[in-house]
Design a protein around this motif. Structure first.
Motif, mmCIF file in Angstrom:
data_model
loop_
_atom_site.group_PDB
_atom_site.id
_atom_site.type_symbol
_atom_site.label_atom_id
_atom_site.label_comp_id
_atom_site.label_asym_id
_atom_site.label_seq_id
_atom_site.Cartn_x
_atom_site.Cartn_y
_atom_site.Cartn_z
ATOM 1 N N LEU A 29 0.829 -1.200 0.000
ATOM 2 C CA LEU A 29 0.000 0.000 0.000
ATOM 3 C C LEU A 29 0.863 1.249 0.000
ATOM 4 N N LEU A 30 0.464 2.232 -0.758
ATOM 5 C CA LEU A 30 1.148 3.517 -0.760
ATOM 6 C C LEU A 30 0.573 4.368 0.359
ATOM 7 N N ARG A 31 1.398 4.668 1.333
ATOM 8 C CA ARG A 31 0.962 5.461 2.487
ATOM 9 C C ARG A 31 1.286 6.946 2.310
ATOM 10 N N GLY A 32 2.209 7.258 1.401
ATOM 11 C CA GLY A 32 2.550 8.648 1.172
ATOM 12 C C GLY A 32 3.615 8.782 0.103
ATOM 13 N N TYR A 33 3.792 9.989 -0.389
ATOM 14 C CA TYR A 33 4.848 10.276 -1.357
ATOM 15 C C TYR A 33 5.280 11.715 -1.163
ATOM 16 N N SER A 34 6.557 11.923 -1.204
ATOM 17 C CA SER A 34 7.140 13.267 -1.120
ATOM 18 C C SER A 34 8.639 13.113 -1.041
ATOM 19 N N GLY A 35 9.339 14.218 -1.195
ATOM 20 C CA GLY A 35 10.792 14.212 -1.021
ATOM 21 C C GLY A 35 11.531 13.261 -1.921
ATOM 22 N N GLY A 36 11.005 13.006 -3.111
ATOM 23 C CA GLY A 36 11.705 12.140 -4.055
ATOM 24 C C GLY A 36 11.565 10.660 -3.761
ATOM 25 N N GLY A 37 10.507 10.265 -3.060
ATOM 26 C CA GLY A 37 10.310 8.855 -2.766
ATOM 27 C C GLY A 37 8.887 8.545 -2.357
ATOM 28 N N PHE A 38 8.699 7.318 -1.875
ATOM 29 C CA PHE A 38 7.372 6.807 -1.566
ATOM 30 C C PHE A 38 7.385 6.067 -0.241
ATOM 31 N N GLN A 39 6.322 6.235 0.526
ATOM 32 C CA GLN A 39 6.119 5.455 1.742
ATOM 33 C C GLN A 39 5.247 4.265 1.345
ATOM 34 N N VAL A 40 5.863 3.079 1.292
ATOM 35 C CA VAL A 40 5.156 1.853 0.941
ATOM 36 C C VAL A 40 5.063 1.019 2.207
ATOM 37 N N ASN A 41 3.848 0.837 2.693
ATOM 38 C CA ASN A 41 3.623 0.238 4.010
ATOM 39 C C ASN A 41 4.466 1.012 5.022
ATOM 40 N N ASP A 42 5.380 0.370 5.728
ATOM 41 C CA ASP A 42 6.185 1.064 6.732
ATOM 42 C C ASP A 42 7.592 1.412 6.248
ATOM 43 N N VAL A 45 10.940 4.415 0.366
ATOM 44 C CA VAL A 45 11.793 4.033 -0.752
ATOM 45 C C VAL A 45 12.113 5.295 -1.541
ATOM 46 N N THR A 46 13.386 5.595 -1.690
ATOM 47 C CA THR A 46 13.816 6.777 -2.432
ATOM 48 C C THR A 46 13.851 6.461 -3.921
ATOM 49 N N GLY A 47 13.410 7.408 -4.726
ATOM 50 C CA GLY A 47 13.449 7.267 -6.177
ATOM 51 C C GLY A 47 12.175 6.671 -6.745
ATOM 52 N N SER A 48 12.196 6.473 -8.049
ATOM 53 C CA SER A 48 11.051 5.912 -8.764
ATOM 54 C C SER A 48 10.935 4.424 -8.464
ATOM 55 N N ILE A 49 9.699 3.904 -8.578
ATOM 56 C CA ILE A 49 9.449 2.505 -8.224
ATOM 57 C C ILE A 49 8.511 1.839 -9.221
ATOM 58 N N ILE A 50 8.582 0.514 -9.240
ATOM 59 C CA ILE A 50 7.604 -0.309 -9.940
ATOM 60 C C ILE A 50 6.982 -1.199 -8.877
ATOM 61 N N LEU A 51 5.663 -1.155 -8.797
ATOM 62 C CA LEU A 51 4.933 -1.916 -7.781
ATOM 63 C C LEU A 51 4.138 -3.047 -8.402
ATOM 64 N N HIS A 52 4.170 -4.177 -7.723
ATOM 65 C CA HIS A 52 3.236 -5.277 -7.933
ATOM 66 C C HIS A 52 2.399 -5.304 -6.655
ATOM 67 N N PRO A 53 1.295 -6.001 -6.635
ATOM 68 C CA PRO A 53 0.507 -6.019 -5.404
ATOM 69 C C PRO A 53 1.291 -6.466 -4.165
ATOM 70 N N ARG A 54 2.273 -7.350 -4.337
ATOM 71 C CA ARG A 54 3.024 -7.859 -3.183
ATOM 72 C C ARG A 54 4.533 -7.693 -3.311
ATOM 73 N N GLU A 55 4.986 -6.894 -4.270
ATOM 74 C CA GLU A 55 6.418 -6.664 -4.463
ATOM 75 C C GLU A 55 6.663 -5.205 -4.818
ATOM 76 N N ILE A 56 7.862 -4.747 -4.473
ATOM 77 C CA ILE A 56 8.295 -3.403 -4.853
ATOM 78 C C ILE A 56 9.678 -3.519 -5.480
ATOM 79 N N HIS A 57 9.885 -2.777 -6.556
ATOM 80 C CA HIS A 57 11.154 -2.791 -7.277
ATOM 81 C C HIS A 57 11.595 -1.355 -7.526
ATOM 82 N N THR A 58 12.901 -1.128 -7.480
ATOM 83 C CA THR A 58 13.386 0.197 -7.858
ATOM 84 C C THR A 58 13.235 0.334 -9.370
ATOM 85 N N CYS A 59 13.110 1.572 -9.801
ATOM 86 C CA CYS A 59 12.905 1.865 -11.214
ATOM 87 C C CYS A 59 13.996 2.832 -11.663
ATOM 88 N N PRO A 60 14.690 2.521 -12.759
ATOM 89 C CA PRO A 60 15.842 3.329 -13.167
ATOM 90 C C PRO A 60 15.511 4.620 -13.907
#
Length: 140
Positions: A29-42, A45-60
């Motif tokens: 779950l995305l709990r927030g976004y700001s400062g060049g990153g995302f709050q995913v659950n607890d 993650v800094t930078g761009s991301i690729i999300l699956h329902p149960r996985e998170i990956h950094t994005c180049p």
């Protein structure tokens, strides 16, 4: 009609918030976004991301001009999504037709929008139990 006051002195920790819903605890779950990153659950993650329902990956990618279907193609085999969300930072400035055409050939829905809209949409789709992949460009 009541008016609300906004104080410019109070920092905003999270730009979005999510209502709780029942999960198995593994959904990203995305709990927030700001400062060049995302709050995913607890986790932040800094930078761009690729999300699956149960996985998170950094994005180049850090800019929408770097997006291509090749970036997302490996993730389509993992999730078999019925929808792909792409958050391009600010509001989209063009149609991204090659990406749209690629997903149309695969019979996979694609929605290209601002990152803030994509974050909100991600959580709604997860709450509905949808299979979705999302590429979110961090907002700096």
């Amino acid at each position: 009609m009541a008016s609300s006051k906004v104080s410019s002195n109070v920092p905003i920790d999270k730009i979005i918030s999510v209502q709780s819903f029942e999960t198995d605890g593994k959904l990203k779950l995305l709990r927030g976004y700001s400062g060049g990153g995302f709050q995913v659950n607890d986790e932040f993650v800094t930078g761009s991301i690729i999300l699956h329902p149960r996985e998170i990956h950094t994005c180049p990618v850090s800019d929408a001009s770097q997006l291509s279907h090749d970036l997302l193609e490996p993730h389509l085999n993992v999730v078999k999504p019925d929808m792909v969300l792409i958050g391009v930072g600010g509001n989209p400035t063009h149609l991204y037709q090659p990406i749209r055409d690629y997903f149309k050939q695969l019979a996979v829905g694609v929605d290209i929008m601002s990152t803030s809209s994509a974050c909100r949409t991600w959580n709604v789709l997860l709450s509905e139990g949808r299979q979705v992949v999302s590429c979110l460009i961090a907002i700096t």
